[in-house]
Design a protein around this motif. Structure first.
Motif, PDB file in Angstrom:
ATOM      1  N   ILE A 188     -76.765  -7.942  55.411  1.00 29.65           N
ATOM      2  CA  ILE A 188     -75.464  -8.451  54.958  1.00 29.65           C
ATOM      3  C   ILE A 188     -74.619  -7.288  54.436  1.00 29.65           C
ATOM      4  O   ILE A 188     -75.077  -6.513  53.591  1.00 29.65           O
ATOM      5  CB  ILE A 188     -75.615  -9.493  53.834  1.00 29.65           C
ATOM      6  N   VAL A 189     -73.403  -7.180  54.938  1.00 34.92           N
ATOM      7  CA  VAL A 189     -72.433  -6.203  54.427  1.00 34.92           C
ATOM      8  C   VAL A 189     -71.186  -6.966  54.005  1.00 34.92           C
ATOM      9  O   VAL A 189     -70.674  -7.799  54.761  1.00 34.92           O
ATOM     10  CB  VAL A 189     -72.069  -5.147  55.484  1.00 34.92           C
ATOM     11  N   ALA A 190     -70.703  -6.697  52.803  1.00 41.24           N
ATOM     12  CA  ALA A 190     -69.480  -7.330  52.309  1.00 41.24           C
ATOM     13  C   ALA A 190     -68.460  -6.251  51.968  1.00 41.24           C
ATOM     14  O   ALA A 190     -68.830  -5.143  51.561  1.00 41.24           O
ATOM     15  CB  ALA A 190     -69.771  -8.191  51.078  1.00 41.24           C
ATOM     16  N   ALA A 191     -67.185  -6.577  52.147  1.00 40.78           N
ATOM     17  CA  ALA A 191     -66.111  -5.654  51.808  1.00 40.78           C
ATOM     18  C   ALA A 191     -65.017  -6.412  51.078  1.00 40.78           C
ATOM     19  O   ALA A 191     -64.582  -7.467  51.538  1.00 40.78           O
ATOM     20  CB  ALA A 191     -65.547  -4.990  53.065  1.00 40.78           C
ATOM     21  N   ILE A 192     -64.596  -5.883  49.952  1.00 42.08           N
ATOM     22  CA  ILE A 192     -63.485  -6.477  49.203  1.00 42.08           C
ATOM     23  C   ILE A 192     -62.204  -5.829  49.713  1.00 42.08           C
ATOM     24  O   ILE A 192     -61.991  -4.632  49.532  1.00 42.08           O
ATOM     25  CB  ILE A 192     -63.649  -6.264  47.693  1.00 42.08           C
ATOM     26  N   ILE A 193     -61.356  -6.614  50.365  1.00 39.75           N
ATOM     27  CA  ILE A 193     -60.168  -6.073  51.019  1.00 39.75           C
ATOM     28  C   ILE A 193     -58.892  -6.310  50.221  1.00 39.75           C
ATOM     29  O   ILE A 193     -57.844  -5.774  50.558  1.00 39.75           O
ATOM     30  CB  ILE A 193     -60.025  -6.652  52.446  1.00 39.75           C
ATOM     31  N   MET A 212     -65.448  -1.473  49.296  1.00 42.71           N
ATOM     32  CA  MET A 212     -64.239  -1.910  48.592  1.00 42.71           C
ATOM     33  C   MET A 212     -63.087  -0.984  48.935  1.00 42.71           C
ATOM     34  O   MET A 212     -63.202   0.242  48.838  1.00 42.71           O
ATOM     35  CB  MET A 212     -64.488  -1.900  47.084  1.00 42.71           C
ATOM     36  N   LEU A 213     -61.976  -1.568  49.387  1.00 43.05           N
ATOM     37  CA  LEU A 213     -60.771  -0.778  49.595  1.00 43.05           C
ATOM     38  C   LEU A 213     -60.282  -0.249  48.252  1.00 43.05           C
ATOM     39  O   LEU A 213     -60.398  -0.922  47.216  1.00 43.05           O
ATOM     40  CB  LEU A 213     -59.689  -1.610  50.261  1.00 43.05           C
ATOM     41  N   GLU A 214     -59.711   0.940  48.247  1.00 45.32           N
ATOM     42  CA  GLU A 214     -59.448   1.625  46.980  1.00 45.32           C
ATOM     43  C   GLU A 214     -58.405   0.938  46.109  1.00 45.32           C
ATOM     44  O   GLU A 214     -58.365   1.174  44.899  1.00 45.32           O
ATOM     45  CB  GLU A 214     -59.044   3.072  47.236  1.00 45.32           C
ATOM     46  N   ASN A 215     -57.566   0.077  46.677  1.00 44.67           N
ATOM     47  CA  ASN A 215     -56.579  -0.644  45.866  1.00 44.67           C
ATOM     48  C   ASN A 215     -56.915  -2.119  45.714  1.00 44.67           C
ATOM     49  O   ASN A 215     -56.056  -2.924  45.350  1.00 44.67           O
ATOM     50  CB  ASN A 215     -55.179  -0.483  46.459  1.00 44.67           C
ATOM     51  N   ALA A 216     -58.151  -2.491  46.004  1.00 43.29           N
ATOM     52  CA  ALA A 216     -58.607  -3.853  45.745  1.00 43.29           C
ATOM     53  C   ALA A 216     -59.098  -3.946  44.297  1.00 43.29           C
ATOM     54  O   ALA A 216     -59.204  -2.937  43.592  1.00 43.29           O
ATOM     55  CB  ALA A 216     -59.723  -4.228  46.714  1.00 43.29           C
ATOM     56  N   ALA A 241     -56.164  -5.738  32.465  1.00 42.09           N
ATOM     57  CA  ALA A 241     -56.595  -5.078  33.697  1.00 42.09           C
ATOM     58  C   ALA A 241     -57.280  -3.757  33.398  1.00 42.09           C
ATOM     59  O   ALA A 241     -58.287  -3.401  34.029  1.00 42.09           O
ATOM     60  CB  ALA A 241     -55.391  -4.863  34.614  1.00 42.09           C
ATOM     61  N   GLU A 242     -56.757  -3.039  32.414  1.00 41.40           N
ATOM     62  CA  GLU A 242     -57.368  -1.773  32.029  1.00 41.40           C
ATOM     63  C   GLU A 242     -58.730  -1.998  31.380  1.00 41.40           C
ATOM     64  O   GLU A 242     -59.701  -1.284  31.661  1.00 41.40           O
ATOM     65  CB  GLU A 242     -56.440  -1.025  31.063  1.00 41.40           C
ATOM     66  N   ALA A 243     -58.826  -3.003  30.531  1.00 42.34           N
ATOM     67  CA  ALA A 243     -60.078  -3.264  29.801  1.00 42.34           C
ATOM     68  C   ALA A 243     -61.176  -3.801  30.715  1.00 42.34           C
ATOM     69  O   ALA A 243     -62.359  -3.537  30.490  1.00 42.34           O
ATOM     70  CB  ALA A 243     -59.814  -4.248  28.662  1.00 42.34           C
ATOM     71  N   LEU A 244     -60.795  -4.553  31.737  1.00 42.47           N
ATOM     72  CA  LEU A 244     -61.781  -5.170  32.632  1.00 42.47           C
ATOM     73  C   LEU A 244     -62.510  -4.149  33.502  1.00 42.47           C
ATOM     74  O   LEU A 244     -63.610  -4.436  33.995  1.00 42.47           O
ATOM     75  CB  LEU A 244     -61.101  -6.208  33.527  1.00 42.47           C
ATOM     76  N   LYS A 245     -61.905  -2.978  33.713  1.00 43.30           N
ATOM     77  CA  LYS A 245     -62.489  -1.956  34.603  1.00 43.30           C
ATOM     78  C   LYS A 245     -62.813  -2.552  35.969  1.00 43.30           C
ATOM     79  O   LYS A 245     -63.895  -2.342  36.522  1.00 43.30           O
ATOM     80  CB  LYS A 245     -63.755  -1.362  33.971  1.00 43.30           C
ATOM     81  N   ALA A 246     -61.875  -3.303  36.512  1.00 40.40           N
ATOM     82  CA  ALA A 246     -62.118  -4.046  37.754  1.00 40.40           C
ATOM     83  C   ALA A 246     -61.635  -3.302  38.988  1.00 40.40           C
ATOM     84  O   ALA A 246     -61.744  -3.828  40.097  1.00 40.40           O
ATOM     85  CB  ALA A 246     -61.420  -5.405  37.676  1.00 40.40           C
ATOM     86  N   ASN A 247     -61.107  -2.087  38.824  1.00 42.63           N
ATOM     87  CA  ASN A 247     -60.622  -1.354  39.989  1.00 42.63           C
ATOM     88  C   ASN A 247     -61.775  -0.676  40.716  1.00 42.63           C
ATOM     89  O   ASN A 247     -62.877  -0.527  40.190  1.00 42.63           O
ATOM     90  CB  ASN A 247     -59.558  -0.332  39.578  1.00 42.63           C
ATOM     91  N   ALA A 248     -61.515  -0.261  41.942  1.00 45.40           N
ATOM     92  CA  ALA A 248     -62.567   0.250  42.819  1.00 45.40           C
ATOM     93  C   ALA A 248     -63.251   1.484  42.245  1.00 45.40           C
ATOM     94  O   ALA A 248     -64.476   1.630  42.351  1.00 45.40           O
ATOM     95  CB  ALA A 248     -61.973   0.570  44.190  1.00 45.40           C
ATOM     96  N   PHE A 249     -62.496   2.363  41.621  1.00 42.38           N
ATOM     97  CA  PHE A 249     -63.070   3.615  41.151  1.00 42.38           C
ATOM     98  C   PHE A 249     -64.029   3.395  39.980  1.00 42.38           C
ATOM     99  O   PHE A 249     -65.110   3.995  39.920  1.00 42.38           O
ATOM    100  CB  PHE A 249     -61.949   4.587  40.763  1.00 42.38           C
ATOM    101  N   ASP A 250     -63.651   2.522  39.042  1.00 40.25           N
ATOM    102  CA  ASP A 250     -64.545   2.217  37.921  1.00 40.25           C
ATOM    103  C   ASP A 250     -65.794   1.484  38.396  1.00 40.25           C
ATOM    104  O   ASP A 250     -66.903   1.747  37.913  1.00 40.25           O
ATOM    105  CB  ASP A 250     -63.816   1.363  36.876  1.00 40.25           C
TER     106      ASP A 250
END
Length: 321
Positions: A188-193, A212-216, A241-250
């Motif tokens: 199984i491979v998943a990608a967050i687009i 994960m795409l870098e802006n997802a 959004a900053e506190a959640l650390k939900a971006n691809a890089f974090d």
């Protein structure tokens, strides 16, 4: 859009310089015009390279961003959509089917949003119903039976929370998917687009490799929902959004995401062909690597991957004398 605001003043200045240079009778400021023309590009690039977490959430939600069916046309071939969960009905917000990627047959599952009111009503704004998750699981079992890998493309603000969905047991549908995917005997491979919202994303996101795409973004709750709970107002969504650390890089640093897929300058919607090529290369590489692993090893690593999420250690402070 936030990328355009900082350069609006420069564009107005460029227009004035061009008008002045066309009047004649004086020195034409060609060098100044060329210099000013470069500034919007430089300013835009600088802003894009220093996006905040909230700005990346906005990019993930951009209405021109490529959706699941866009990638179906550009990444996969021979797609045949299969409908219905064999219990209640079909869910257009969760299109699924059989396809090929780089010549490899696979089961492909995803979440689809709309670009206008009519499409969004059909696709329920990308928020799947219980029958969508049951349909996805039906196809995953088909993939297991015929030894086909599963590819899931995630893009949802979350599963639909309405009365009808609750009556048809949305929570159970997601829970069963998570349980079954953990022991599914096929790669199984998943990608967050785009958006990866809560259990709605995890319901098709239990995978051996998570891209994960870098802006997802990928989060247990939306920034607005988090702000409403913690600060009692959604205006604090940027802080959330900053506190959640939900971006691809974090998420990549935390080991939750296995690979980041680059996007063209300005976001995926600026060059859909390039984005599709990046995603295809990442999906094919991930599929080829995990298909080589023995099934028992694959299942053990999959289980271990998700058991480690959320585990962390803290250094104890030395005792005060």
């Amino acid at each position: 859009m936030f990328l355009k605001k900082p350069i609006a003043k420069l564009e107005r200045k460029l227009k004035k310089l061009a008008q002045h240079s066309n009047k004649g009778g004086g020195v034409r400021p060609k060098g100044k015009i060329q210099q000013t023309r470069r500034k919007p590009v430089d300013s835009s690039r600088e802003n894009y390279e220093n996006l905040t977490a909230w700005q990346r959430v906005q990019l993930a939600r951009h209405t021109s961003r490529p959706y699941f069916l866009d990638y179906i046309r550009k990444v996969f071939t021979d797609f045949v959509e299969l409908k219905g969960d064999r219990y209640f009905g079909d869910d257009p917000s969760m299109p699924c089917g059989l396809a090929k990627i780089d010549g490899m047959p696979c089961v492909v599952i995803g979440q689809q949003k709309g670009r206008n009111v009519k499409e969004n009503l059909l696709r329920n704004f990308g928020s799947p119903h219980p029958e969508g998750y049951r349909k996805a699981l039906r196809l995953m079992h088909m993939g297991e039976k015929f030894h086909l890998p599963i590819v899931a493309l995630i893009d949802t603000p979350g599963a639909y929370p309405g009365i009808g969905a609750e009556e048809r047991h949305i929570a159970k549908a997601i829970a069963v998917n998570i349980q079954e995917m953990m022991v599914l005997r096929t790669p199984i491979v998943a990608a967050i687009i785009g958006e990866g919202g809560s259990g709605g994303a995890l319901g098709i996101g239990v995978a051996d490799r998570l891209l994960m795409l870098e802006n997802a973004y990928y989060s247990v709750i939306s920034p607005e929902g988090c702000a409403a709970i913690l600060w009692k107002h959604r205006k604090y969504a940027p802080e959330a959004a900053e506190a959640l650390k939900a971006n691809a890089f974090d998420l990549y640093k935390q080991g939750i995401v296995d690979e980041l897929v680059p996007e063209p300058f300005g976001g995926a919607h600026q060059d859909i062909e390039a984005t599709a090529n990046y995603l295809k290369s990442a999906l094919v590489a991930a599929l080829r690597s995990i298909r080589k692993l023995p099934m028992e090893q694959l299942l053990c690593e999959r289980y271990s991957k998700f058991r480690k999420i959320g585990i962390f250690s803290e250094e104890r402070s030395p005792p005060l004398n």
